[in-house]
Design an enzyme around this catalytic site. Structure first.
Site, PDB file in Angstrom:
ATOM      1  N   HIS A 330      77.320  13.170  33.519  1.00 14.45           N
ATOM      2  CA  HIS A 330      78.379  14.024  34.076  1.00 14.45           C
ATOM      3  C   HIS A 330      79.695  13.862  33.318  1.00 14.45           C
ATOM      4  O   HIS A 330      79.870  12.956  32.489  1.00 14.45           O
ATOM      5  CB  HIS A 330      78.585  13.710  35.558  1.00 14.45           C
ATOM      6  CG  HIS A 330      79.059  12.306  35.837  1.00 14.45           C
ATOM      7  ND1 HIS A 330      80.336  11.869  35.591  1.00 14.45           N
ATOM      8  CD2 HIS A 330      78.401  11.231  36.365  1.00 14.45           C
ATOM      9  CE1 HIS A 330      80.471  10.610  35.953  1.00 14.45           C
ATOM     10  NE2 HIS A 330      79.285  10.197  36.418  1.00 14.45           N
ATOM     11  N   CYS A 348      76.061   5.694  35.806  1.00 15.63           N
ATOM     12  CA  CYS A 348      75.893   7.025  35.253  1.00 15.63           C
ATOM     13  C   CYS A 348      76.238   7.039  33.764  1.00 15.63           C
ATOM     14  O   CYS A 348      76.821   6.096  33.234  1.00 15.63           O
ATOM     15  CB  CYS A 348      76.775   8.030  35.988  1.00 15.63           C
ATOM     16  SG  CYS A 348      76.232   8.394  37.669  1.00 15.63           S
TER      17      CYS A 348
END
Length: 423
Positions: A330, A348
């Site tokens: 992301h 992440c």
């Protein structure tokens, strides 16, 4: 079920000798009409007998094997096919001497079959007998229904086929019947196999990723087939899916770079940051599960107490999900200074907003996202997304009920649903 044809090699053709007479004219000692293989098949009724078929007017028991036997010593069976009105064939085995054929796959209940038996006599002349018969319907109404996934559409080359059963099947022999009835056909063709994730779920994948731009057709031939005591196959809606280009993204946690390949050609390299010590990103092969333009990520959903130095509550954009527990690729504008040089996330893979938008626009559900050189735990096989590709092909084959070896002791379970997110 697959068609199994058993054909003996034809006898050597009859030799024809060319005779040359004094006038130079050539004549043959025999012609095509003398070749027994060129003759129309004779009625082989007197050469064969059947077991499993009842007298006229009565229906055959689908739970009993079908047996064809050559009668006497003047003929032999060369080929047997049994097919029902829907086109499903019955597999079988023919003795080497052509004396006996028996079915090796079950007959369907409540079906009409056409049985074709080919023979030959001692002179090599062909015989044939065609018999039609019906099977009785089962007394039980207990059915095993199957739902295939994912939904029809186009996916990346890492997307497995899933079969969900509406009731558990634990017995290995029953699993083998189920597995034989779940048919997957890929164009272009690839070698593939089912793997029993648990008693109610199977995954199907090839040895390598699916070919790019392939068509994959899935259907069941289990309807009305006896699976076990008081259990017969039920309905299953066929499925057709296609694959797009072969897109593989590889994140190297040591060099802090994510490299995207399309059809094995490198198309982009992106500086990234992955999980910091204590929150290391999972190593291994993952598959894109979904894409979300906006996700609200809160540290409390992954067990980080509010107010701690690691707590967060942030809006996140261009989020590509690769695990159900909350691992994404992301946009992370707050860590641009570390991207390409250090790992500072909570698990992440973060990148700049322009790079995240490009990745979001060029990645699709089913595409492959692999992480290497991370100190994190290995990607789970089935419980946290699609980790199927982290099993070697040899171990994957051991998860089939048709395997001769022992199953691998792989973790099992159903996929969790959307829940926590991590940054």
């Amino acid at each position: 079920m697959s068609t199994t044809l058993f054909s003996r090699g034809a006898k050597a053709g009859v030799s024809c000798t060319l005779l040359v007479v004094a006038l130079g004219a050539g004549v043959t000692a025999c012609g095509a009409d003398d070749n027994p293989l060129a003759a129309d098949p004779y009625d082989a009724a007197d050469q064969i007998s059947f077991s499993g078929l009842t007298e006229a007017g009565k229906k055959a028991d689908p739970e009993k094997p079908l047996v064809v036997t050559a009668s006497g010593s003047e003929g032999r069976i060369t080929d047997v096919t049994a097919v029902d009105a829907t086109g499903r064939h019955v597999s079988g085995e023919l003795a080497a001497d052509g004396s006996r054929w028996h079915s090796t796959s079950p007959l369907a209940a409540g079906a009409h079959y056409t049985l074709t038996v080919s023979t030959e006599n001692d002179d090599g002349a062909p015989g044939r007998k065609v018999v039609g018969f019906d099977t009785s319907k089962p007394a039980t109404t207990k059915r095993l229904n199957v739902t295939f996934g994912p939904e029809a559409g186009t996916y990346g080359v890492g997307e497995p086929i899933v079969a969900e059963l509406d009731q558990p099947v634990k017995d290995k022999a029953q699993r083998a019947v189920v597995e034989r009835g779940l048919q997957v056909v890929s164009t272009p063709a690839v070698q593939g196999s089912w793997y029993w994730v648990d008693d109610k779920q199977l995954h199907y994948r090839p040895k390598d990723y699916w070919p790019a731009n392939a068509t994959i057709q899935v259907h069941s031939t289990l309807q009305d087939i006896r699976i076990g005591d008081q259990l017969y196959g039920g309905t299953a809606k066929p499925l057709t899916v296609t694959t797009g280009d072969r897109v593989v993204a590889v994140t190297d946690a040591a060099t802090h770079r994510l490299t995207v390949y399309r059809n094995d050609e490198k198309i982009k390299e992106i500086p990234v940051t992955t999980g910091k010590p204590g929150f290391e990103t999972r190593n291994g092969v993952k598959v894109v599960l979904a894409k979300q333009y906006f996700v609200r990520m809160k540290s409390t959903t992954v067990g980080i107490a509010a107010g701690s130095s690691d707590s967060y509550d942030l809006p996140v954009y261009y989020a590509t999900r690769v695990t159900w527990s909350g691992e994404f690729v992301h946009a992370a504008p707050w860590s641009v200074g570390s991207q390409g040089s250090a790992n500072v996330s909570h698990g992440c893979t973060g990148m700049s907003t322009p790079n995240a938008k490009w990745f979001f626009d060029n990645i699709h559900e089913g595409d492959v996202v692999q992480v290497v050189n991370s100190k994190g735990d290995p990607m789970e096989l089935f419980d946290n997304g699609i980790g199927d590709w982290n099993l070697s092909w040899q171990k994957w084959l051991q998860g089939s009920a048709l395997a001769s070896g022992t199953r691998s002791a792989a973790p099992q379970g159903n996929q969790a649903r959307l829940s926590p997110q991590s940054l």
